[in-house]
Structure formats: structure tokens, C-alpha cells
Scaffold this motif. Structure first.
Motif, PDB file in Angstrom:
ATOM      1  N   THR A  70      -2.787  16.823   8.626  1.00  0.00           N
ATOM      2  CA  THR A  70      -1.609  17.622   8.281  1.00  0.00           C
ATOM      3  C   THR A  70      -0.363  17.060   8.942  1.00  0.00           C
ATOM      4  O   THR A  70       0.700  16.936   8.304  1.00  0.00           O
ATOM      5  CB  THR A  70      -1.811  19.085   8.704  1.00  0.00           C
ATOM      6  OG1 THR A  70      -2.984  19.607   8.076  1.00  0.00           O
ATOM      7  CG2 THR A  70      -0.623  19.936   8.310  1.00  0.00           C
ATOM      8  N   ALA A  71      -0.471  16.700  10.221  1.00  0.00           N
ATOM      9  CA  ALA A  71       0.680  16.159  10.943  1.00  0.00           C
ATOM     10  C   ALA A  71       1.148  14.850  10.323  1.00  0.00           C
ATOM     11  O   ALA A  71       2.357  14.654  10.100  1.00  0.00           O
ATOM     12  CB  ALA A  71       0.319  15.949  12.413  1.00  0.00           C
ATOM     13  N   VAL A  72       0.220  13.946  10.010  1.00  0.00           N
ATOM     14  CA  VAL A  72       0.614  12.649   9.447  1.00  0.00           C
ATOM     15  C   VAL A  72       1.229  12.821   8.068  1.00  0.00           C
ATOM     16  O   VAL A  72       2.219  12.160   7.722  1.00  0.00           O
ATOM     17  CB  VAL A  72      -0.606  11.702   9.390  1.00  0.00           C
ATOM     18  CG1 VAL A  72      -0.240  10.405   8.683  1.00  0.00           C
ATOM     19  CG2 VAL A  72      -1.101  11.405  10.787  1.00  0.00           C
ATOM     20  N   ALA A  91       6.166  16.585  12.337  1.00  0.00           N
ATOM     21  CA  ALA A  91       4.793  16.953  12.691  1.00  0.00           C
ATOM     22  C   ALA A  91       4.697  18.429  13.072  1.00  0.00           C
ATOM     23  O   ALA A  91       3.770  19.136  12.663  1.00  0.00           O
ATOM     24  CB  ALA A  91       4.299  16.071  13.837  1.00  0.00           C
ATOM     25  N   GLN A  92       5.665  18.922  13.857  1.00  0.00           N
ATOM     26  CA  GLN A  92       5.599  20.308  14.323  1.00  0.00           C
ATOM     27  C   GLN A  92       5.869  21.298  13.189  1.00  0.00           C
ATOM     28  O   GLN A  92       5.240  22.361  13.136  1.00  0.00           O
ATOM     29  CB  GLN A  92       6.597  20.528  15.461  1.00  0.00           C
ATOM     30  CG  GLN A  92       6.301  19.734  16.722  1.00  0.00           C
ATOM     31  CD  GLN A  92       5.035  20.210  17.407  1.00  0.00           C
ATOM     32  OE1 GLN A  92       4.534  21.286  17.145  1.00  0.00           O
ATOM     33  NE2 GLN A  92       4.501  19.391  18.301  1.00  0.00           N
ATOM     34  N   ILE A  93       6.769  20.969  12.287  1.00  0.00           N
ATOM     35  CA  ILE A  93       7.022  21.850  11.137  1.00  0.00           C
ATOM     36  C   ILE A  93       5.765  21.964  10.283  1.00  0.00           C
ATOM     37  O   ILE A  93       5.396  23.055   9.826  1.00  0.00           O
ATOM     38  CB  ILE A  93       8.210  21.317  10.307  1.00  0.00           C
ATOM     39  CG1 ILE A  93       9.516  21.486  11.085  1.00  0.00           C
ATOM     40  CG2 ILE A  93       8.299  22.038   8.967  1.00  0.00           C
ATOM     41  CD1 ILE A  93      10.709  20.836  10.422  1.00  0.00           C
ATOM     42  N   GLY A  94       5.099  20.838  10.055  1.00  0.00           N
ATOM     43  CA  GLY A  94       3.921  20.842   9.206  1.00  0.00           C
ATOM     44  C   GLY A  94       2.711  21.519   9.821  1.00  0.00           C
ATOM     45  O   GLY A  94       1.904  22.127   9.108  1.00  0.00           O
ATOM     46  N   TYR A 149       6.289  12.640   4.854  1.00  0.00           N
ATOM     47  CA  TYR A 149       7.181  13.265   3.871  1.00  0.00           C
ATOM     48  C   TYR A 149       8.514  13.693   4.478  1.00  0.00           C
ATOM     49  O   TYR A 149       9.577  13.482   3.877  1.00  0.00           O
ATOM     50  CB  TYR A 149       6.492  14.481   3.241  1.00  0.00           C
ATOM     51  CG  TYR A 149       7.280  15.072   2.092  1.00  0.00           C
ATOM     52  CD1 TYR A 149       7.188  14.527   0.819  1.00  0.00           C
ATOM     53  CD2 TYR A 149       8.140  16.153   2.287  1.00  0.00           C
ATOM     54  CE1 TYR A 149       7.926  15.051  -0.238  1.00  0.00           C
ATOM     55  CE2 TYR A 149       8.880  16.690   1.243  1.00  0.00           C
ATOM     56  CZ  TYR A 149       8.770  16.128  -0.023  1.00  0.00           C
ATOM     57  OH  TYR A 149       9.507  16.645  -1.058  1.00  0.00           O
ATOM     58  N   LEU A 150       8.492  14.308   5.650  1.00  0.00           N
ATOM     59  CA  LEU A 150       9.704  14.903   6.201  1.00  0.00           C
ATOM     60  C   LEU A 150      10.533  13.942   7.037  1.00  0.00           C
ATOM     61  O   LEU A 150      11.763  14.079   7.084  1.00  0.00           O
ATOM     62  CB  LEU A 150       9.338  16.131   7.049  1.00  0.00           C
ATOM     63  CG  LEU A 150       8.777  17.345   6.311  1.00  0.00           C
ATOM     64  CD1 LEU A 150       8.446  18.448   7.305  1.00  0.00           C
ATOM     65  CD2 LEU A 150       9.765  17.859   5.275  1.00  0.00           C
ATOM     66  N   GLN A 151       9.881  13.013   7.728  1.00  0.00           N
ATOM     67  CA  GLN A 151      10.637  12.173   8.660  1.00  0.00           C
ATOM     68  C   GLN A 151      11.777  11.394   7.987  1.00  0.00           C
ATOM     69  O   GLN A 151      12.908  11.405   8.496  1.00  0.00           O
ATOM     70  CB  GLN A 151       9.686  11.224   9.399  1.00  0.00           C
ATOM     71  CG  GLN A 151      10.301  10.538  10.605  1.00  0.00           C
ATOM     72  CD  GLN A 151      11.089   9.294  10.268  1.00  0.00           C
ATOM     73  OE1 GLN A 151      10.795   8.649   9.255  1.00  0.00           O
ATOM     74  NE2 GLN A 151      12.070   8.948  11.085  1.00  0.00           N
ATOM     75  N   PRO A 152      11.543  10.710   6.852  1.00  0.00           N
ATOM     76  CA  PRO A 152      12.679  10.009   6.225  1.00  0.00           C
ATOM     77  C   PRO A 152      13.795  10.961   5.801  1.00  0.00           C
ATOM     78  O   PRO A 152      14.980  10.614   5.908  1.00  0.00           O
ATOM     79  CB  PRO A 152      12.033   9.334   5.000  1.00  0.00           C
ATOM     80  CG  PRO A 152      10.585   9.271   5.311  1.00  0.00           C
ATOM     81  CD  PRO A 152      10.295  10.485   6.120  1.00  0.00           C
ATOM     82  N   ARG A 153      13.447  12.158   5.340  1.00  0.00           N
ATOM     83  CA  ARG A 153      14.464  13.109   4.893  1.00  0.00           C
ATOM     84  C   ARG A 153      15.229  13.691   6.073  1.00  0.00           C
ATOM     85  O   ARG A 153      16.447  13.892   5.987  1.00  0.00           O
ATOM     86  CB  ARG A 153      13.795  14.218   4.079  1.00  0.00           C
ATOM     87  CG  ARG A 153      13.261  13.717   2.738  1.00  0.00           C
ATOM     88  CD  ARG A 153      12.236  14.636   2.120  1.00  0.00           C
ATOM     89  NE  ARG A 153      11.840  14.193   0.792  1.00  0.00           N
ATOM     90  CZ  ARG A 153      10.966  13.212   0.574  1.00  0.00           C
ATOM     91  NH1 ARG A 153      10.398  12.581   1.601  1.00  0.00           N
ATOM     92  NH2 ARG A 153      10.669  12.855  -0.658  1.00  0.00           N
ATOM     93  N   SER A 182       0.835  -1.196   0.000  1.00  0.00           N
ATOM     94  CA  SER A 182       0.000   0.000   0.000  1.00  0.00           C
ATOM     95  C   SER A 182       0.872   1.249   0.000  1.00  0.00           C
ATOM     96  O   SER A 182       1.970   1.256   0.551  1.00  0.00           O
ATOM     97  CB  SER A 182      -0.923   0.022   1.218  1.00  0.00           C
ATOM     98  OG  SER A 182      -0.164   0.002   2.404  1.00  0.00           O
ATOM     99  N   ASP A 183       0.374   2.299  -0.642  1.00  0.00           N
ATOM    100  CA  ASP A 183       1.041   3.581  -0.635  1.00  0.00           C
ATOM    101  C   ASP A 183       0.507   4.385   0.544  1.00  0.00           C
ATOM    102  O   ASP A 183      -0.704   4.561   0.692  1.00  0.00           O
ATOM    103  CB  ASP A 183       0.770   4.320  -1.953  1.00  0.00           C
ATOM    104  CG  ASP A 183       1.466   5.661  -2.009  1.00  0.00           C
ATOM    105  OD1 ASP A 183       2.634   5.707  -2.413  1.00  0.00           O
ATOM    106  OD2 ASP A 183       0.830   6.666  -1.632  1.00  0.00           O
ATOM    107  N   ALA A 184       1.416   4.869   1.381  1.00  0.00           N
ATOM    108  CA  ALA A 184       0.994   5.540   2.615  1.00  0.00           C
ATOM    109  C   ALA A 184       0.179   6.798   2.318  1.00  0.00           C
ATOM    110  O   ALA A 184      -0.818   7.075   2.994  1.00  0.00           O
ATOM    111  CB  ALA A 184       2.220   5.896   3.460  1.00  0.00           C
ATOM    112  N   TYR A 185       0.579   7.558   1.305  1.00  0.00           N
ATOM    113  CA  TYR A 185      -0.152   8.783   0.976  1.00  0.00           C
ATOM    114  C   TYR A 185      -1.549   8.464   0.449  1.00  0.00           C
ATOM    115  O   TYR A 185      -2.520   9.161   0.777  1.00  0.00           O
ATOM    116  CB  TYR A 185       0.615   9.598  -0.062  1.00  0.00           C
ATOM    117  CG  TYR A 185       1.958  10.083   0.410  1.00  0.00           C
ATOM    118  CD1 TYR A 185       2.065  11.184   1.254  1.00  0.00           C
ATOM    119  CD2 TYR A 185       3.133   9.451   0.010  1.00  0.00           C
ATOM    120  CE1 TYR A 185       3.298  11.639   1.693  1.00  0.00           C
ATOM    121  CE2 TYR A 185       4.369   9.899   0.442  1.00  0.00           C
ATOM    122  CZ  TYR A 185       4.447  10.989   1.279  1.00  0.00           C
ATOM    123  OH  TYR A 185       5.663  11.435   1.714  1.00  0.00           O
TER     124      TYR A 185
END
Length: 523
Positions: free
Chosen positions: A359-361, A395-398, A366-370, A328-331
Motif C-alpha cells: 500500500t505504501a509503495v 506513504a503516510q496518506i496511503g 502515485y502521489l509523490q510526483p503529484r 518497465s512500468d512501476a505499477y
């Protein structure tokens, strides 16, 4: 961008559904104008189907455009239909109505307040039937505190509708977005119990109330018991405004609202329990069915808040994919969960819990792996902590622009508070559930009670100490356009990080100047 949308069909459906909801919400005349949309939809589909004989692959956009017009039409119509269901003009003066209590009874000032569903009411010697969500205020009535979810009552009082206008703010906007049509004030003695329903959702809420009654045994302050009740069982009726403010300042207020974190703790505990089962398809099917049912039971048990429903929906779709052995694709899964929740209740789009949750998820995905790849860590223990820190950062940035717009403040110490508080909350949730089960089954759980008391006291005190740190949060007067510009800055910067195009970086710098000008004008 187009390729990403093509790979995730539910993201396109979610975009069209959200567009239709917003059109009808902010422009009521969209209901009538939307009847124009089926014409180009049928025309484009007919041309693609019957008018193009050769090289039809290059004209496939016609079918997509026609489907988009048709789906947008259905979205506007669905939003209008839901809006009509919320509209109700009650008779003037007092009426006698039959209602069913659907939520816990809470104390608000001098009133006992609960959510209920209006079933019927008497008007001009006639009994009219309906099904509408309402809020009931039992004024100066301590007997109403004994009411349980599922209780059917006859009440006599005045009903007032909530404003359906876009300009409605605060209290009315909050409950209207929850699907509430009216509020009623019932004086003491103007209601009487008829019967009780034992349907599954009501039964789970009654079970929660019964388990909450054990909390008076905890040798803690009332605020500490209220925090544990909110953290473990999703009951926020005992939380005072000052306590909520402390957790908001420290950046861990999301722990007091049942969300994906809580669902993840429960699901992880259940996965651990069923880890002994063989990996055969039959046992895997049984395991996934039990996991999904247990997670949804927990969501109903805690009141079915929007973030919890989102997490349970995503988890259910994930289990379905694992059961049929499809990746499955997470997005796409996240978009599917949002789509289903908006189909169920279009007003979820305007619920701040729904907005913050998705928004947090999205930004975590997107950001956590990077962020994690910026500092590769080999040690498993350190890597676990680093991954938890990058999840918090993502989560906080988003959610920062949305928090500044909705609440006007943002926690400055979130990077130091989230990880230790989340670990402590995980231990406290598990210990609380095991303790109440031991109390129910064995009438003995002294040592577990001590663990709950120690964890609860430490959790509350840690949040209190962080909240007292000078500069723990900062306030910025964010309006709607400041939020939009802030997300645009983030969007262009992320594109620059991915493609290294100088134009994207210059666009983000230009928007930073625009943001500063907007903030200067607002001040």
C-alpha cells in the motif's frame, strides 16, 4: 480505469488471485462451487475460437472472460490446497519428533522460543514423515538459547494446532498467516541435538548471530543495542514493548523492520561500488547478477520479512528489465512482485506487513510526483529534501486508514520525524555493516565503533524525545467499514483531482459524512 488495467497485465492477474484467496478464506464452500467456473470458461473460449468467423476483434472479451473464470477457479483451488497443507492433527499426549530450527531463538517470558520445521514424528511404533512449520517453546531452559538455525533436534513434548477458522484473532491468526501449523511446549532436558545443516539460508542466519555477538562491545544501553540490531540486521528479539511503542508513536516504526528502505540502502551502496564498471552489455549483466544475488542474500540474512521480499522482488524485476533493455512500468512491476509472493504463500495477503508495504509503495508511486509538482524546486539540495518529504507524505496518506484499522492510532509528527530519522538510519546501517566487517577482517574498528555508538545513541534519543511530545499520536476507533469508506473517499478525491468532475467531489463529501456517522455510532 479499464485502460490502466489493460496496460498492466499483472494487475489483472493479481486481482483475480486475490479474489480467489478471499473467497476461499471467508467462504470455505467456494472450493466446491468453483468447479462450476471451468464450464463458462471453456464455453466462452470455444465460442471465440470456433464460433466467430468475422469481426472477431469485437468479441475478444469472450476470451478474456473465459480466462478470468479459469484463473479464478485455479486461485480458489490453490488457496484450498495451501489451507490443507496447514492442517495437521497431532496425536494426543506427548510425542517424539525430529525438527530443524529455522529461525533465531528469542526469550519470551520464561521460555526460549524459535521457529522450526517438523520433519518426522513417532506414533504407534511408526515413523511418520511430514514438512510443517511449527513454533517451539522451551520452558525454563537456558540451554536452548545456544541453538542455531539449521540445528536438527529430537524433541519430546505436546503439540497443539492453531485454529484455522476465520474468527481466530491475535496470536493464532498471526502465526497461521505465517504458515505455522502447530506450536509445541518442550520441557527442559526433553530435547537433544542430532546434527546441523549448513544450507545457505541457515548459514546466513548463523552469520547474523555471530555478527550480533560483537554488539556487546558497544558502550550503549541494552535498548540502544537492540534498536541497532533491529535496524541493521533485522533482529527484533531484543526489542522491548516500550521501545517499539516509542518508535510507533514517532511514526518511524517501519525503520525497525527490514523493508524497502533497507534494501534500497544496500542496493544503492552496491551500485556505488560497481559504478566504475563500463556500460557494456557483458559488464552490465555481471553487475546486475551480483546486485540481485547480494540483495537476496541480505534479505535471507535479515530473516526474509515480507516487506524485504517485496523490495527484493521489485528490484530483481527492475534489473531483469534493464538487462534486456526494456522499460518497465512501476505499477506492473509492483503487481508482479505481489502476485509472486501470493503464489508462494496465499496467506501473505492477510499479513499486515505485506499490506502496509505494498500500500505504501503504491501510494508513493502515485502521489509523490503529484505532491512534488505542487512546489517546483530548482536548488538540488532543497529538491532532495522536498522529494524525501513528499515520499513520506505519500506513504503516510496511503497507509493512514490501514494503520488506524490495524493499530488504532496514527503518528501526528511523522512529517517532522521521518526525513531526519531516515537520514540518520541510513548512516547508522552503513556504519554498522562496515564496522562488523572491519571487526571480522581486521579485529580493529575503534573509530568506526565510536561512529556507530554516536549514531545509535542519537537515533534512539531523537525517537525518545519526539515520543514525549504531547499529542505525538492520536487514537481513532477505526473498524473495517471505516477503513473501506476512508479509502473510498481518497479514491473519489484523486479521481476528481485528475478529471475535475464535480460528481467525484460530491461523492467524496458524501462519504465523509458517512465516515463521521460511522465514527459517531462506534463511539
Amino acid at each position: 480505469m479499464i485502460k490502466e488495467l489493460v496496460k498492466r497485465p499483472f494487475s489483472r492477474l493479481l486481482f483475480l488471485l486475490s479474489t480467489g484467496i478471499l473467497l476461499q478464506y471467508y467462504w470455505p464452500a467456494a472450493f466446491w462451487w468453483s468447479y462450476v467456473l471451468p464450464v463458462p470458461a471453456l464455453l466462452a473460449m470455444s465460442i471465440y475460437t470456433y464460433g466467430i468467423k468475422k469481426n472477431s476483434f469485437g468479441w475478444r472479451w469472450l476470451w478474456g472472460a473465459g480466462f478470468a473464470c479459469l484463473f479464478l477457479f485455479l486461485s480458489v483451488q490453490w488457496m484450498h490446497r495451501y489451507w490443507l497443507d496447514l492442517q495437521w492433527q497431532p496425536p494426543a499426549g506427548e510425542i517424539v519428533a525430529r525438527v530443524t530450527v529455522t529461525g533465531p531463538v528469542e526469550i519470551k517470558g520464561r521460555s526460549a522460543v524459535c521457529s522450526a520445521r517438523l520433519q518426522s514424528y513417532e506414533y504407534r511404533d511408526s515413523l511418520l514423515f511430514t514438512r510443517r512449520k511449527i513454533r517451539i517453546y522451551f520452558t525454563n531452559d537456558t540451554a536452548a538459547l545456544r541453538l542455531q538455525p539449521g540445528d536438527c533436534l529430537w524433541v519430546q513434548g505436546r503439540f497443539r494446532t492453531l485454529s484455522g477458522s476465520v474468527q481466530a484473532k491475535g496470536y493464532e491468526a498471526y502465526w497461521r498467516n505465517k504458515g505455522v501449523s502447530a506450536i509445541s511446549r518442550v520441557a527442559a532436558g526433553n530435547w537433544w541435538l542430532v546434527s546441523s545443516s549448513h544450507a545457505l539460508p541457515y548459514g546466513l542466519l548463523r552469520l547474523r548471530n555471530r555478527l550480533l555477538s560483537h554488539f556487546h562491545r558497544l558502550e550503549l544501553t541494552s535498548d540502544e543495542r537492540a534498536v541497532i540490531a533491529a535496524l541493521a540486521f533485522g533482529y527484533t528479539g531484543g526489542l522491548e514493548g516500550e521501545v517499539r511503542n516509542r518508535f510507533s508513536i514517532t511514526g518511524v516504526a517501519h525503520l525497525l523492520a527490514v523493508s524497502g528502505f533497507h534494501v534500497g540502502v544496500i542496493a544503492g551502496f552496491l551500485v556505488f561500488l560497481f559504478g566504475f564498471l563500463p556500460r557494456w552489455l557483458l559488464f552490465a549483466g555481471v553487475k546486475y547478477v551480483i546486485l540481485v544475488l547480494a540483495v537476496w542474500a541480505f534479505v535471507l540474512f535479515t530473516g526474509a520479512a515480507a516487506p524485504a521480499v517485496r523490495a527484493a522482488s521489485v528490484f530483481s524485476l527492475y534489473c531483469a528489465g534493464r538487462l534486456v533493455r526494456r522499460s518497465s512500468d512501476a505499477y506492473n512491476t509492483l503487481a508482479a512482485a505481489a502476485f509472486l509472493m501470493l503464489v508462494w504463500n496465499p496467506y501473505n495477503l492477510f499479513d499486515i506487513g505485506f499490506q502496509l508495504s505494498f500500500t505504501a509503495v503504491f501510494f508513493i508511486l502515485y502521489l509523490q510526483p503529484r505532491l512534488s509538482s505542487l512546489l517546483p524546486v530548482r536548488n538540488p539540495v532543497i529538491r532532495y529534501g522536498w522529494n524525501g518529504l513528499t515520499v513520506t507524505l505519500g506513504a503516510q496518506i496511503g497507509t493512514a486508514p490501514l494503520c488506524l484499522y490495524a493499530f488504532g492510532s496514527f503518528p501526528a509528527l511523522f512529517i517532522f520525524t521521518n526525513f531526519p530519522m531516515a537520514l540518520l538510519a541510513m548512516l547508522l546501517i552503513s556504519a554498522t555493516f562496515i564496522w562488523v566487517v572491519a571487526e571480522q577482517c581486521f579485529s580493529s574498528g575503534v573509530y568506526l565503533q565510536r561512529v556507530v555508538e554516536l549514531c545509535g545513541h542519537a537515533f534512539f534519543r531523537l525517537a525518545d524525545r519526539f515520543a514525549r511530545v504531547p499529542g505525538a499520536s492520536f487514537s481513532v476507533p477505526f473498524g473495517f467499514w471505516e477503513m473501506v469508506v476512508c479509502y473510498a473517499i481518497l479514491f473519489f478525491f484523486l479521481i476528481y483531482r485528475r478529471n475535475r468532475r464535480p460528481k467525484m467531489f460530491l461523492a467524496s463529501l458524501g462519504l465523509i459524512v458517512v465516515l463521521l456517522l460511522l465514527l459517531y455510532v462506534r463511539r
